[in-house]
Design a protein around this motif. Structure first.
Motif, PDB file in Angstrom:
ATOM      1  N   ALA A  19     -52.025 141.970  38.369  1.00 41.39           N
ATOM      2  CA  ALA A  19     -51.007 142.767  38.554  1.00 41.39           C
ATOM      3  C   ALA A  19     -50.338 142.468  39.718  1.00 41.39           C
ATOM      4  O   ALA A  19     -48.877 142.606  40.405  1.00 41.39           O
ATOM      5  CB  ALA A  19     -51.601 144.763  39.163  1.00 41.39           C
ATOM      6  N   LYS A  20     -51.278 141.591  40.692  1.00 40.76           N
ATOM      7  CA  LYS A  20     -50.780 141.402  42.049  1.00 40.76           C
ATOM      8  C   LYS A  20     -49.798 140.235  41.593  1.00 40.76           C
ATOM      9  O   LYS A  20     -48.654 139.512  42.572  1.00 40.76           O
ATOM     10  CB  LYS A  20     -51.129 140.667  43.150  1.00 40.76           C
ATOM     11  CG  LYS A  20     -52.272 141.777  43.641  1.00 40.76           C
ATOM     12  CD  LYS A  20     -53.186 141.287  44.822  1.00 40.76           C
ATOM     13  CE  LYS A  20     -53.952 142.344  45.252  1.00 40.76           C
ATOM     14  NZ  LYS A  20     -55.032 142.126  46.257  1.00 40.76           N
ATOM     15  N   ALA A  21     -50.183 138.920  40.513  1.00 39.03           N
ATOM     16  CA  ALA A  21     -48.803 138.104  40.355  1.00 39.03           C
ATOM     17  C   ALA A  21     -47.569 138.767  39.716  1.00 39.03           C
ATOM     18  O   ALA A  21     -46.408 138.005  39.488  1.00 39.03           O
ATOM     19  CB  ALA A  21     -50.086 137.741  38.913  1.00 39.03           C
ATOM     20  N   ILE A  24     -43.157 140.706  42.707  1.00 39.60           N
ATOM     21  CA  ILE A  24     -42.297 140.198  43.792  1.00 39.60           C
ATOM     22  C   ILE A  24     -42.816 139.820  44.636  1.00 39.60           C
ATOM     23  O   ILE A  24     -43.222 141.005  45.388  1.00 39.60           O
ATOM     24  CB  ILE A  24     -40.686 141.187  43.569  1.00 39.60           C
ATOM     25  CG1 ILE A  24     -40.055 140.967  42.341  1.00 39.60           C
ATOM     26  CG2 ILE A  24     -39.608 140.112  44.172  1.00 39.60           C
ATOM     27  CD1 ILE A  24     -39.419 142.181  42.549  1.00 39.60           C
ATOM     28  N   PRO A  25     -42.569 138.630  45.336  1.00 39.24           N
ATOM     29  CA  PRO A  25     -43.162 138.231  46.703  1.00 39.24           C
ATOM     30  C   PRO A  25     -42.705 139.038  48.233  1.00 39.24           C
ATOM     31  O   PRO A  25     -41.653 138.921  48.077  1.00 39.24           O
ATOM     32  CB  PRO A  25     -43.198 136.674  46.568  1.00 39.24           C
ATOM     33  CG  PRO A  25     -42.114 136.510  45.580  1.00 39.24           C
ATOM     34  CD  PRO A  25     -42.158 137.342  45.158  1.00 39.24           C
ATOM     35  N   PHE A  30     -39.202 140.866  55.922  1.00 38.94           N
ATOM     36  CA  PHE A  30     -40.467 141.866  56.151  1.00 38.94           C
ATOM     37  C   PHE A  30     -42.374 141.995  56.068  1.00 38.94           C
ATOM     38  O   PHE A  30     -42.585 142.588  56.464  1.00 38.94           O
ATOM     39  CB  PHE A  30     -40.444 142.953  54.801  1.00 38.94           C
ATOM     40  CG  PHE A  30     -39.009 143.135  54.401  1.00 38.94           C
ATOM     41  CD1 PHE A  30     -39.016 144.074  54.978  1.00 38.94           C
ATOM     42  CD2 PHE A  30     -38.437 142.895  52.544  1.00 38.94           C
ATOM     43  CE1 PHE A  30     -37.521 144.998  55.182  1.00 38.94           C
ATOM     44  CE2 PHE A  30     -36.882 143.516  53.147  1.00 38.94           C
ATOM     45  CZ  PHE A  30     -36.069 144.000  53.670  1.00 38.94           C
ATOM     46  N   LEU A  31     -41.897 140.738  57.060  1.00 43.04           N
ATOM     47  CA  LEU A  31     -43.983 140.347  56.595  1.00 43.04           C
ATOM     48  C   LEU A  31     -43.954 139.997  57.627  1.00 43.04           C
ATOM     49  O   LEU A  31     -45.016 141.390  58.303  1.00 43.04           O
ATOM     50  CB  LEU A  31     -44.049 138.775  56.243  1.00 43.04           C
ATOM     51  CG  LEU A  31     -43.327 138.136  55.136  1.00 43.04           C
ATOM     52  CD1 LEU A  31     -43.492 135.803  55.608  1.00 43.04           C
ATOM     53  CD2 LEU A  31     -44.475 138.050  54.425  1.00 43.04           C
TER      54      LEU A  31
END
Length: 112
Positions: A19-21, A24-25, A30-31
């Motif tokens: 799911a994490k892969a 979208i990064p 926003f980091l």
């Protein structure tokens, strides 16, 4: 049984990774919301660099103050009145003046 529990845990972990892969990064801007204040400081520095006033900008914006000419006669007066207000004070037209211009007119004519 412990083997079944471990297999379910491994299956859940693999599903989470899949799911994490697929996500979208997170964009760099926003980091900072995810515990990266250095990214926020970098963005702030970029924004502030855009607003730095160069001497070229100042000489174009206020040539009477920053050199490069003297239109506006900034060396003679800088009282905040417009050319129209000054001409109306000179002509004695008090009815058309407001605020500081009216105060200036009354002061010059001795009403205050």
């Amino acid at each position: 049984s412990p083997g079944v529990i471990a297999a379910r845990a491994a299956e859940r972990a693999a599903k989470d990774e899949a799911a994490k892969a697929a996500l979208i990064p997170t964009p760099g801007r926003f980091l900072f919301a995810f515990g990266r204040p250095d990214v926020l400081q970098q963005r702030q520095a970029e924004r502030l660099a855009k607003w730095q006033w160069s001497s070229e900008f100042l000489s174009k914006a206020r040539p009477d103050k920053a050199g490069g000419g003297n239109y506006g006669a900034g060396d003679y007066f800088d009282d905040g009145l417009t050319v129209l207000e000054r001409s109306q004070i000179g002509a004695g037209k008090e009815a058309y003046l407001t605020g500081g211009a009216k105060l200036r007119y009354k002061r010059l004519t001795g009403q205050i």
